[in-house]
Design a protein around this motif. Structure first.
Motif, PDB file in Angstrom:
ATOM      1  N   TRP A 569       0.820  -1.232   0.000  1.00 38.64           N
ATOM      2  CA  TRP A 569       0.000   0.000   0.000  1.00 38.64           C
ATOM      3  C   TRP A 569       0.840   1.262   0.000  1.00 38.64           C
ATOM      4  O   TRP A 569       0.297   2.364  -0.049  1.00 38.64           O
ATOM      5  CB  TRP A 569      -0.987  -0.027   1.166  1.00 38.64           C
ATOM      6  CG  TRP A 569      -1.894  -1.207   1.025  1.00 38.64           C
ATOM      7  CD1 TRP A 569      -1.872  -2.353   1.761  1.00 38.64           C
ATOM      8  CD2 TRP A 569      -2.893  -1.386   0.019  1.00 38.64           C
ATOM      9  NE1 TRP A 569      -2.804  -3.240   1.285  1.00 38.64           N
ATOM     10  CE2 TRP A 569      -3.452  -2.677   0.226  1.00 38.64           C
ATOM     11  CE3 TRP A 569      -3.380  -0.599  -1.028  1.00 38.64           C
ATOM     12  CZ2 TRP A 569      -4.465  -3.191  -0.585  1.00 38.64           C
ATOM     13  CZ3 TRP A 569      -4.392  -1.104  -1.830  1.00 38.64           C
ATOM     14  CH2 TRP A 569      -4.921  -2.386  -1.610  1.00 38.64           C
ATOM     15  N   ASN A 570       2.140   1.096   0.048  1.00 38.24           N
ATOM     16  CA  ASN A 570       3.030   2.257  -0.103  1.00 38.24           C
ATOM     17  C   ASN A 570       3.203   2.487  -1.601  1.00 38.24           C
ATOM     18  O   ASN A 570       3.887   1.717  -2.282  1.00 38.24           O
ATOM     19  CB  ASN A 570       4.365   1.947   0.588  1.00 38.24           C
ATOM     20  CG  ASN A 570       5.327   3.121   0.496  1.00 38.24           C
ATOM     21  OD1 ASN A 570       4.922   4.245   0.171  1.00 38.24           O
ATOM     22  ND2 ASN A 570       6.593   2.852   0.779  1.00 38.24           N
ATOM     23  N   GLN A 571       2.528   3.507  -2.155  1.00 38.50           N
ATOM     24  CA  GLN A 571       2.399   3.621  -3.610  1.00 38.50           C
ATOM     25  C   GLN A 571       2.831   4.991  -4.132  1.00 38.50           C
ATOM     26  O   GLN A 571       1.999   5.801  -4.558  1.00 38.50           O
ATOM     27  CB  GLN A 571       0.937   3.329  -4.009  1.00 38.50           C
ATOM     28  CG  GLN A 571       0.491   1.967  -3.511  1.00 38.50           C
ATOM     29  CD  GLN A 571      -0.918   1.598  -3.923  1.00 38.50           C
ATOM     30  OE1 GLN A 571      -1.676   2.446  -4.405  1.00 38.50           O
ATOM     31  NE2 GLN A 571      -1.282   0.340  -3.748  1.00 38.50           N
ATOM     32  N   PRO A 572       4.131   5.279  -4.074  1.00 40.48           N
ATOM     33  CA  PRO A 572       4.584   6.590  -4.568  1.00 40.48           C
ATOM     34  C   PRO A 572       4.431   6.704  -6.085  1.00 40.48           C
ATOM     35  O   PRO A 572       4.217   5.707  -6.774  1.00 40.48           O
ATOM     36  CB  PRO A 572       6.056   6.632  -4.153  1.00 40.48           C
ATOM     37  CG  PRO A 572       6.462   5.210  -4.034  1.00 40.48           C
ATOM     38  CD  PRO A 572       5.245   4.445  -3.610  1.00 40.48           C
ATOM     39  N   ARG A 573       4.589   7.937  -6.573  1.00 42.78           N
ATOM     40  CA  ARG A 573       4.237   8.228  -7.958  1.00 42.78           C
ATOM     41  C   ARG A 573       5.433   8.285  -8.902  1.00 42.78           C
ATOM     42  O   ARG A 573       5.264   8.625 -10.059  1.00 42.78           O
ATOM     43  CB  ARG A 573       3.505   9.576  -8.024  1.00 42.78           C
ATOM     44  CG  ARG A 573       2.263   9.652  -7.158  1.00 42.78           C
ATOM     45  CD  ARG A 573       1.481  10.916  -7.457  1.00 42.78           C
ATOM     46  NE  ARG A 573       0.952  10.874  -8.805  1.00 42.78           N
ATOM     47  CZ  ARG A 573      -0.197  10.323  -9.145  1.00 42.78           C
ATOM     48  NH1 ARG A 573      -0.938   9.761  -8.215  1.00 42.78           N
ATOM     49  NH2 ARG A 573      -0.597  10.324 -10.386  1.00 42.78           N
ATOM     50  N   SER A 574       6.628   7.992  -8.416  1.00 46.77           N
ATOM     51  CA  SER A 574       7.756   8.124  -9.341  1.00 46.77           C
ATOM     52  C   SER A 574       8.812   7.061  -9.106  1.00 46.77           C
ATOM     53  O   SER A 574       8.887   6.465  -8.032  1.00 46.77           O
ATOM     54  CB  SER A 574       8.393   9.506  -9.199  1.00 46.77           C
ATOM     55  OG  SER A 574       9.157   9.547  -8.013  1.00 46.77           O
ATOM     56  N   HIS A 575       9.620   6.848 -10.127  1.00 49.36           N
ATOM     57  CA  HIS A 575      10.748   5.922 -10.019  1.00 49.36           C
ATOM     58  C   HIS A 575      11.704   6.387  -8.927  1.00 49.36           C
ATOM     59  O   HIS A 575      12.251   5.580  -8.183  1.00 49.36           O
ATOM     60  CB  HIS A 575      11.486   5.854 -11.360  1.00 49.36           C
ATOM     61  CG  HIS A 575      10.677   5.229 -12.448  1.00 49.36           C
ATOM     62  ND1 HIS A 575      10.408   3.888 -12.499  1.00 49.36           N
ATOM     63  CD2 HIS A 575      10.056   5.769 -13.523  1.00 49.36           C
ATOM     64  CE1 HIS A 575       9.670   3.614 -13.569  1.00 49.36           C
ATOM     65  NE2 HIS A 575       9.436   4.747 -14.203  1.00 49.36           N
ATOM     66  N   ASN A 576      11.918   7.705  -8.865  1.00 49.15           N
ATOM     67  CA  ASN A 576      12.862   8.226  -7.874  1.00 49.15           C
ATOM     68  C   ASN A 576      12.404   7.943  -6.451  1.00 49.15           C
ATOM     69  O   ASN A 576      13.220   7.611  -5.589  1.00 49.15           O
ATOM     70  CB  ASN A 576      13.035   9.733  -8.051  1.00 49.15           C
ATOM     71  CG  ASN A 576      13.838  10.047  -9.282  1.00 49.15           C
ATOM     72  OD1 ASN A 576      13.465   9.633 -10.378  1.00 49.15           O
ATOM     73  ND2 ASN A 576      14.952  10.724  -9.118  1.00 49.15           N
ATOM     74  N   ALA A 577      11.106   8.086  -6.189  1.00 47.66           N
ATOM     75  CA  ALA A 577      10.606   7.844  -4.836  1.00 47.66           C
ATOM     76  C   ALA A 577      10.802   6.378  -4.471  1.00 47.66           C
ATOM     77  O   ALA A 577      11.143   6.056  -3.325  1.00 47.66           O
ATOM     78  CB  ALA A 577       9.133   8.244  -4.737  1.00 47.66           C
ATOM     79  N   VAL A 578      10.613   5.476  -5.430  1.00 43.29           N
ATOM     80  CA  VAL A 578      10.827   4.049  -5.180  1.00 43.29           C
ATOM     81  C   VAL A 578      12.304   3.816  -4.833  1.00 43.29           C
ATOM     82  O   VAL A 578      12.637   3.166  -3.843  1.00 43.29           O
ATOM     83  CB  VAL A 578      10.422   3.221  -6.421  1.00 43.29           C
ATOM     84  CG1 VAL A 578      10.910   1.772  -6.291  1.00 43.29           C
ATOM     85  CG2 VAL A 578       8.904   3.265  -6.613  1.00 43.29           C
ATOM     86  N   ALA A 579      13.185   4.393  -5.635  1.00 42.41           N
ATOM     87  CA  ALA A 579      14.619   4.194  -5.411  1.00 42.41           C
ATOM     88  C   ALA A 579      15.051   4.775  -4.065  1.00 42.41           C
ATOM     89  O   ALA A 579      15.835   4.158  -3.332  1.00 42.41           O
ATOM     90  CB  ALA A 579      15.419   4.828  -6.549  1.00 42.41           C
ATOM     91  N   ALA A 580      14.536   5.964  -3.706  1.00 40.35           N
ATOM     92  CA  ALA A 580      14.896   6.586  -2.430  1.00 40.35           C
ATOM     93  C   ALA A 580      14.436   5.706  -1.266  1.00 40.35           C
ATOM     94  O   ALA A 580      15.163   5.524  -0.283  1.00 40.35           O
ATOM     95  CB  ALA A 580      14.286   7.984  -2.323  1.00 40.35           C
ATOM     96  N   ALA A 581      13.213   5.153  -1.364  1.00 43.75           N
ATOM     97  CA  ALA A 581      12.681   4.318  -0.282  1.00 43.75           C
ATOM     98  C   ALA A 581      13.579   3.100  -0.072  1.00 43.75           C
ATOM     99  O   ALA A 581      13.861   2.709   1.064  1.00 43.75           O
ATOM    100  CB  ALA A 581      11.249   3.885  -0.607  1.00 43.75           C
ATOM    101  N   VAL A 582      14.039   2.491  -1.178  1.00 43.74           N
ATOM    102  CA  VAL A 582      14.892   1.306  -1.051  1.00 43.74           C
ATOM    103  C   VAL A 582      16.285   1.713  -0.553  1.00 43.74           C
ATOM    104  O   VAL A 582      16.829   1.123   0.378  1.00 43.74           O
ATOM    105  CB  VAL A 582      14.973   0.544  -2.396  1.00 43.74           C
ATOM    106  CG1 VAL A 582      15.971  -0.612  -2.294  1.00 43.74           C
ATOM    107  CG2 VAL A 582      13.586   0.022  -2.786  1.00 43.74           C
TER     108      VAL A 582
END
Ligand code: AMP
Ligand code: MG
Length: 655
Positions: A569-582
């Motif tokens: 349910w953590n659903q950010p809107r960009s590739h960058n947000a995904v990469a930052a979270a990881v």
């Protein structure tokens, strides 16, 4: 006076109480302006060299005639028109020369009597007796002291009479005029060395917050750069003030109190930001409340964003606490603070900065609060379309890309698609871009657009997602819509989504894959599908998803096969947000494109290539900026840039 600050718990209670009296926008503005009665500050005299952009404080009347004497407008001969009444091409009349020549700056000493003439230069004073000037082109020397004239001038010909430009005593500039080069020139022509201008309001700017770091310094963990300080300083200057920055002050009573008092003593107006919505907020407003009567007139205004706005008038000086979020700070500054500042500066309100535009999409709004909606404008056949670009009240870039904002009334629940709105422009001049790109955003776009900009084209790129881009293209609001949509039936990209009038232009391919922190044994050295299966089996392995509607989300849902692991349910809107979270350990894996994974130093297991193409509005193909864009897509240098960014330009062979 100086009551001790209550304990934090009590302060929270006070804050609650304050926010119970949230005022409607109009009422807050009325109280602020009634308490302040803003008027232009006093007059000061500045040398012309410093007058540019200043506001004239008084009407200026000319102390002299301009020109100060009758003068010649051409090089020629000062004559008596009556002597030449019969002159013409075939009947020249000979006049005798006076023994002087009038140059610029030379006062004549001889009168022009009947039958006589005096040579005169452009700008030379007309001698006594002369009433016209004949251009040198219509004369011929016929003797050392005689000239033949082939024209019959009308009386007054080529004479600029004294005071014909500006007469002595004439008001030639009115108060309120903004001095540009022309106005400065008029003052100089009249001999006015110093312009009477409205004293610029000195505006103290203070940022507050323990988390703030000055740009240029290293960022500590959990800290952010002070954006409001520089933004507010610049916006103050744009609206006729002179900003004095007092720095970013931590949320400590003694430090903040000292800074606020110093700022208040030194300036005509104080603008603080931050500290009104939570925690130390009670501190800032209590310190402000002590500065003088009548004190705080509004704290809590029914604005969205911008509810924590605090307006005070202390001893006839305005003191404002803007909300901390930079966009909230800017809306409230432009909407409520700038008009007051402009009046202190003697500037007119920005009536020029309003424009009517169609809002192409529905905008939901909260009942009971005046809502600010930031927009980017694009030209269309019948005027402008205003695209909402806000990404929540924390976004600074949305603000920088926006042209202005409109407000949705507190009593309106939603603005239907196609509504007309009155847009307040951040700057009064909107240049319609030469190329409009609306759709899915990708860093590769910058490689193309950067070169277009260097060629002098104005380009606007709006990120609204692939489907939003297609809708904009159908409405004729853009030239190109970048899309990456997979057809679940065929597994093919983009082609099947085009409708009548749209043409597919190949863009580039982007490798998508599973991203993870390097060294994570659950992923390292594996293969994407298998690694995801292993991750699903490990209850401690946390994923980060993407928003519904994203092409990548379709891919992820395929990989998960109906599973809903932790982090889904953590659903950010960009590739960058995904990469930052990881990268920062808030999640262990997600799906992103290879260039972004590389930028964040993440491990990458390839999944498959996504096609990022452009839907071109067919009727726009011939436009110069579109032609240039299409040429750049196949340009070798651009393709090199794209490869360096990790993309594969379309049309190349598969690797
Ligand atoms: P506050 O009103 O102090 O609680 O701040 C609200 C939000 O705005 C927080 O996320 C702050 O970190 C942020 N903020 C406050 N001041 C600034 C500033 N000068 N520049 C950037 N962000 C800020
Ligand atoms: Mg704060």
């Amino acid at each position: 006076m100086n009551e001790p600050l209550p304990e934090k718990a009590v302060r929270d209670g006070v804050r609650q109480e304050q926010f119970l009296t949230v005022l409607p926008r109009a009422e807050a503005v009325r109280r602020f302006e009634t308490a302040l009665d803003p008027k232009p500050l006093g007059v000061e005299h500045v040398p012309l060299a410093e007058a540019l952009g200043r506001v004239l404080a008084e009407d200026v009347a000319s102390p002299i005639d301009v020109p100060p004497f009758d003068r010649s407008g051409v090089d020629g001969f000062a004559v008596r028109a009556a002597d030449l009444a019969g002159a013409g091409e075939t009947a020249p009349v000979t006049l005798t020369l006076n023994n002087e020549a009038i140059a610029c700056g030379v006062a004549p000493s001889l009168a022009v009597t009947p039958g006589m003439t005096t040579p005169i230069a452009t700008g030379g004073p007309i001698p006594r007796g002369a009433d016209a000037v004949v251009m040198v082109e219509y004369t011929e020397p016929v003797a050392p002291d005689a000239v033949a004239v082939r024209r019959a001038p009308a009386p007054g010909a080529f004479i600029a009479f004294a005071g014909s430009d500006i007469a002595r005593g004439e008001v030639f500039l009115r108060r309120g005029a903004i001095l540009g080069s022309r106005e400065v020139g008029m003052l100089a022509a009249c001999g006015v060395a110093e312009a009477p201008v409205v004293r610029k309001p000195r505006v103290a700017v203070l940022s507050t917050g323990d988390e703030l770091v000055e740009p240029g310094r290293a960022l500590r963990p959990a800290a952010i750069y002070d954006a409001n300080g520089p933004i507010v300083c610049a916006a103050v200057a744009e609206n006729g003030g002179e900003s004095v920055f007092f720095g970013a002050i931590p949320d400590e009573e003694a430090a903040l109190d000292a800074a606020i008092r110093e700022a208040f003593a030194a300036c005509d107006m104080v603008i603080l930001s931050g500290g009104t919505s939570k925690g130390a907020g009670d501190l800032t407003y209590r310190l402000v409340a002590r500065l003088g009567e009548p004190g705080i007139v509004a704290h809590g205004v029914a604005l969205k964003p911008g509810k924590p706005l605090c307006l005070a008038v202390c001893g006839a000086k305005p003191v404002v606490i803007l909300p901390g979020f930079p966009t909230s700070a800017m809306f409230t500054f432009h909407d409520i603070v700038a008009p007051v500042l402009r009046r202190l500066a003697g500037l007119p309100l920005r009536a020029d900065a309003q424009l009517s535009a169609t809002v192409p999409v529905r905008v939901a709004s909260e009942l009971g609060r005046t809502e600010y909606v930031m927009v980017s404008l694009v030209a269309r056949e019948d005027g402008f379309a205003a695209y909402p670009t806000g990404k929540g009240s924390g976004s600074v870039t949305a603000f920088a890309h926006a042209d202005g904002f409109f407000t949705i009334d507190a009593l309106t629940e939603a603005l239907p698609a196609g509504s007309e709105a009155s847009v307040s422009l951040f700057t009064p001049h909107v240049r319609a871009p030469d190329l409009v790109v609306i759709g899915s955003h990708d860093v590769g776009i910058d490689a193309v657009v950067g070169r277009l900009a260097a060629e002098g084209f104005g380009v606007r790129v709006l990120a609204v997602g692939s489907l939003g881009g297609l809708a904009a293209a159908r409405r004729g609001e853009c030239d190109l819509a970048p899309i990456h949509l997979i057809d679940p039936k065929t597994g093919l990209y983009n082609e099947s989504f085009l409708t009548l009038g749209l043409e597919l232009v190949p863009g580039w391919r982007r490798m998508q894959g599973v991203v993870f922190r390097p060294g994570d044994p659950r992923f390292e050295g594996g293969e994407a599908e298998a690694a995801v299966r292993a991750a699903l089996a490990d209850p401690d392995c946390l994923m980060v998803n993407r928003n519904p509607g994203a092409g990548t989300r379709i891919l992820i849902d395929g990989l998960l096969g109906g599973a809903r692991p932790q982090g889904y349910w953590n659903q950010p809107r960009s590739h960058n947000a995904v990469a930052a979270a990881v990268a920062q350990g808030r999640a262990d894996w997600g799906v992103a494109i290879a260039p972004v994974a590389a930028a964040y130093g993440l491990g990458f297991l390839a999944l498959g290539e996504e096609h990022y193409d452009f839907a071109l509005v067919g009727t726009r193909r011939g436009r110069p900026a579109v032609t240039a864009f299409l040429a750049l897509l196949t340009d070798a240098a651009v393709q090199d840039d794209l490869r360096r960014l990790g993309f594969r330009p379309e049309g190349e062979g598969a690797e």
